[in-house]
Design a protein around this motif. Sequence first.
Motif: not given
Length: 212
Positions: A48-54, A140-144, A146-158
């Motif tokens: 994930t990409i955590d917006p609160d953790n740099d 953003i996904t929030s659960q338990e 914690h929150k973060g932007y998920r990474l998925r193998s789902a993109g069709n175009n650059e």
Amino acid sequence: MIKKVTLEEFPLFFARASTGTSFQAQIYSVKGGNNVRVRCNWRYSELTIDPDNDSEFIWNITKINDTHVSLSPHNSCISSTIYASVRDDYDWSLLTQAPHSANWITAVDRNETLEMHIGDLMISTFKGFNGKLLQKDDNITSQEGHKGYRLRSAGNNESDNTTWFLSVQNIASEGYEWSGGEVSINELRNSLKKRNISLQNNQLEELCGLIN
């Protein structure tokens, strides 16, 4: 004698490197924001990409063959090396634990093999075994707690959602040393333009700060 590898030289260096060569890098979306990380034991230790953790999060990127690599956290959640795995059984998310069983993924097979293309200025793309680009979710996904932007193998175009900057920290190859480089906002803008990606000035400044 130590050979210094610059920002400009790195793509060719890695293309010519032998299988098993690895380097350490932080991974950032070109859109900006914090780095890609694993939160241990959250959603099967999802990337994930955590917006609160740099804070720093280093990845080992290891060459499997001329076009494919594996990704493993430099500091593992356990005493063994774990790997990012593209999961067709979990909405194409990248995890380091198998869904449902929660077994740690400690070997490289089909799901852990990523196609990587490094362009100039270390602007890069990744593809999973399904041929889709690694992308950052818009929402953003929030659960338990914690929150973060998920990474998925789902993109069709650059696009700016599927394009990444690799902030190299170290080359784990004897006789070589990372020396980095500097880039102007105009050079960065022109590089991204070749990929049909247009960023705002504040995004370009942020990305330049990571490079320089």
